[in-house]
Design a protein around this motif. Structure first.
Motif, PDB file in Angstrom:
ATOM      1  N   ALA A  17       1.648 -26.090  -7.700  1.00 31.00           N
ATOM      2  CA  ALA A  17       1.847 -27.070  -6.633  1.00 31.00           C
ATOM      3  C   ALA A  17       1.219 -26.645  -5.318  1.00 31.00           C
ATOM      4  N   ARG A  18       1.121 -25.346  -5.069  1.00 27.52           N
ATOM      5  CA  ARG A  18       0.679 -24.863  -3.756  1.00 27.52           C
ATOM      6  C   ARG A  18      -0.675 -24.182  -3.863  1.00 27.52           C
ATOM      7  N   GLU A  19      -1.727 -24.955  -3.590  1.00 31.24           N
ATOM      8  CA  GLU A  19      -3.062 -24.367  -3.559  1.00 31.24           C
ATOM      9  C   GLU A  19      -3.190 -23.529  -2.306  1.00 31.24           C
ATOM     10  N   ALA A  20      -3.690 -22.329  -2.452  1.00 30.90           N
ATOM     11  CA  ALA A  20      -3.868 -21.407  -1.330  1.00 30.90           C
ATOM     12  C   ALA A  20      -4.820 -20.307  -1.786  1.00 30.90           C
ATOM     13  N   GLN A  21      -5.202 -19.470  -0.861  1.00 29.92           N
ATOM     14  CA  GLN A  21      -6.011 -18.313  -1.233  1.00 29.92           C
ATOM     15  C   GLN A  21      -5.250 -17.443  -2.228  1.00 29.92           C
ATOM     16  N   ARG A  22      -3.939 -17.285  -1.979  1.00 33.01           N
ATOM     17  CA  ARG A  22      -3.111 -16.507  -2.898  1.00 33.01           C
ATOM     18  C   ARG A  22      -1.665 -16.938  -2.748  1.00 33.01           C
ATOM     19  N   VAL A  23      -0.964 -16.998  -3.868  1.00 33.55           N
ATOM     20  CA  VAL A  23       0.466 -17.315  -3.896  1.00 33.55           C
ATOM     21  C   VAL A  23       1.159 -16.240  -4.733  1.00 33.55           C
ATOM     22  N   TRP A  24       2.193 -15.650  -4.159  1.00 37.58           N
ATOM     23  CA  TRP A  24       3.015 -14.682  -4.874  1.00 37.58           C
ATOM     24  C   TRP A  24       4.342 -15.350  -5.177  1.00 37.58           C
ATOM     25  N   VAL A  25       4.745 -15.364  -6.438  1.00 38.40           N
ATOM     26  CA  VAL A  25       6.073 -15.859  -6.823  1.00 38.40           C
ATOM     27  C   VAL A  25       6.550 -14.939  -7.923  1.00 38.40           C
ATOM     28  N   ASP A  26       7.565 -14.178  -7.628  1.00 39.55           N
ATOM     29  CA  ASP A  26       8.050 -13.242  -8.638  1.00 39.55           C
ATOM     30  C   ASP A  26       9.478 -12.830  -8.340  1.00 39.55           C
ATOM     31  N   ALA A  27      10.147 -12.316  -9.352  1.00 36.07           N
ATOM     32  CA  ALA A  27      11.508 -11.808  -9.213  1.00 36.07           C
ATOM     33  C   ALA A  27      11.691 -10.659 -10.188  1.00 36.07           C
ATOM     34  N   TRP A  28      12.529  -9.718  -9.803  1.00 37.32           N
ATOM     35  CA  TRP A  28      12.801  -8.540 -10.611  1.00 37.32           C
ATOM     36  C   TRP A  28      14.279  -8.233 -10.581  1.00 37.32           C
ATOM     37  N   THR A 124      -6.000 -14.187   6.711  1.00 39.71           N
ATOM     38  CA  THR A 124      -5.906 -14.715   8.072  1.00 39.71           C
ATOM     39  C   THR A 124      -4.494 -15.201   8.389  1.00 39.71           C
ATOM     40  N   PHE A 125      -3.857 -15.904   7.449  1.00 36.06           N
ATOM     41  CA  PHE A 125      -2.509 -16.428   7.622  1.00 36.06           C
ATOM     42  C   PHE A 125      -1.672 -16.049   6.413  1.00 36.06           C
ATOM     43  N   ASP A 126      -0.431 -15.661   6.655  1.00 37.40           N
ATOM     44  CA  ASP A 126       0.482 -15.448   5.535  1.00 37.40           C
ATOM     45  C   ASP A 126       1.913 -15.646   6.004  1.00 37.40           C
ATOM     46  N   ALA A 127       2.729 -16.065   5.086  1.00 37.49           N
ATOM     47  CA  ALA A 127       4.154 -16.250   5.359  1.00 37.49           C
ATOM     48  C   ALA A 127       4.880 -16.354   4.022  1.00 37.49           C
ATOM     49  N   GLY A 128       6.159 -16.119   4.075  1.00 38.51           N
ATOM     50  CA  GLY A 128       6.958 -16.232   2.866  1.00 38.51           C
ATOM     51  C   GLY A 128       8.356 -15.728   3.096  1.00 38.51           C
ATOM     52  N   VAL A 129       9.088 -15.611   2.010  1.00 40.37           N
ATOM     53  CA  VAL A 129      10.465 -15.142   2.054  1.00 40.37           C
ATOM     54  C   VAL A 129      10.663 -14.103   0.962  1.00 40.37           C
ATOM     55  N   ILE A 130      11.340 -13.043   1.342  1.00 33.25           N
ATOM     56  CA  ILE A 130      11.812 -12.037   0.389  1.00 33.25           C
ATOM     57  C   ILE A 130      13.313 -12.254   0.233  1.00 33.25           C
ATOM     58  N   ALA A 137      15.879  -9.231  -7.017  1.00 34.62           N
ATOM     59  CA  ALA A 137      15.128  -9.403  -5.775  1.00 34.62           C
ATOM     60  C   ALA A 137      13.850 -10.139  -6.122  1.00 34.62           C
ATOM     61  N   GLY A 138      13.264 -10.789  -5.127  1.00 35.81           N
ATOM     62  CA  GLY A 138      12.038 -11.517  -5.396  1.00 35.81           C
ATOM     63  C   GLY A 138      11.323 -11.931  -4.134  1.00 35.81           C
ATOM     64  N   VAL A 139      10.195 -12.578  -4.352  1.00 38.56           N
ATOM     65  CA  VAL A 139       9.329 -12.973  -3.253  1.00 38.56           C
ATOM     66  C   VAL A 139       8.650 -14.293  -3.580  1.00 38.56           C
ATOM     67  N   LEU A 140       8.544 -15.144  -2.560  1.00 35.74           N
ATOM     68  CA  LEU A 140       7.676 -16.314  -2.609  1.00 35.74           C
ATOM     69  C   LEU A 140       6.859 -16.212  -1.332  1.00 35.74           C
ATOM     70  N   TRP A 141       5.558 -15.990  -1.480  1.00 37.67           N
ATOM     71  CA  TRP A 141       4.679 -15.700  -0.356  1.00 37.67           C
ATOM     72  C   TRP A 141       3.381 -16.480  -0.525  1.00 37.67           C
ATOM     73  N   VAL A 142       2.805 -16.935   0.561  1.00 35.81           N
ATOM     74  CA  VAL A 142       1.551 -17.689   0.522  1.00 35.81           C
ATOM     75  C   VAL A 142       0.602 -17.110   1.570  1.00 35.81           C
ATOM     76  N   ALA A 143      -0.657 -17.000   1.187  1.00 34.94           N
ATOM     77  CA  ALA A 143      -1.692 -16.568   2.123  1.00 34.94           C
ATOM     78  C   ALA A 143      -2.812 -17.604   2.128  1.00 34.94           C
ATOM     79  N   ASP A 144      -3.228 -18.008   3.321  1.00 34.05           N
ATOM     80  CA  ASP A 144      -4.312 -18.971   3.507  1.00 34.05           C
ATOM     81  C   ASP A 144      -5.384 -18.346   4.404  1.00 34.05           C
ATOM     82  N   GLU A 145      -6.583 -18.861   4.275  1.00 31.79           N
ATOM     83  CA  GLU A 145      -7.705 -18.447   5.133  1.00 31.79           C
ATOM     84  C   GLU A 145      -8.073 -19.597   6.033  1.00 31.79           C
ATOM     85  N   ASP A 146      -8.717 -19.275   7.124  1.00 33.85           N
ATOM     86  CA  ASP A 146      -9.173 -20.253   8.090  1.00 33.85           C
ATOM     87  C   ASP A 146     -10.357 -21.032   7.544  1.00 33.85           C
TER      88      ASP A 146
END
Length: 146
Positions: A17-28, A124-130, A137-146
């Motif tokens: 659903a979320r096109e971006a330079q990189r998307v992290w979605v994981d849980a451990w 260039t841009f990144d944001a997310g939640v741990i 524990a897990g992470v949903l993080w997104v990184a975009d470029e200009d």
């Protein structure tokens, strides 16, 4: 920390659903005492130490919903708002009803991303939640470029 299978349907739906330079979605599974920095390192993000902004559950959902809905570079629509909210709620809800701790590098201010943040990637841009719960524990993080 033991990694959860990459075939988790919710995680795949978020990435699709979320096109971006990189998307992290994981849980451990995570031992008691896991820190935000521990999760960041495991996900390949920069640990931020005392620069993490802690959030409540509702604020974490709001941040993730906006992150999935709008791109970070130009605020263009990345995914429909209703879908983004459902995915954000699903991700946060996947950690169960137990008390969890949430942190971000870029909180919301007035319903928008704060203009400054502490980068956790080289993008260039990144944001997310741990998320750190009692057992996972897990992470949903997104990184975009200009």
């Amino acid at each position: 920390m033991t990694k959860r299978p990459k075939t988790d349907p919710l995680h795949l739906e978020i990435v699709r659903a979320r096109e971006a330079q990189r998307v992290w979605v994981d849980a451990w599974s995570a031992p008691l005492g896991t820190s935000f920095d521990d999760v960041a390192r495991r996900a390949g993000l920069e640990p931020l130490g005392d620069q993490w902004e802690t959030l409540g559950r509702a604020a974490a959902v709001d941040l993730l919903a906006l992150l999935l809905h709008r791109d970070l570079a130009y605020s263009g629509i990345a995914a429909p708002a209703t879908q983004a909210r459902e995915l954000a709620e699903g991700f946060v809800g996947s950690f169960g009803p137990e008390e969890c701790r949430y942190a971000t590098n870029r909180p919301l201010r007035g319903g928008r991303f704060a203009p400054s943040w502490n980068p956790a990637t080289s993008f260039t841009f990144d944001a997310g939640v741990i998320v750190v719960g009692r057992e996972r524990a897990g992470v949903l993080w997104v990184a975009d470029e200009d």
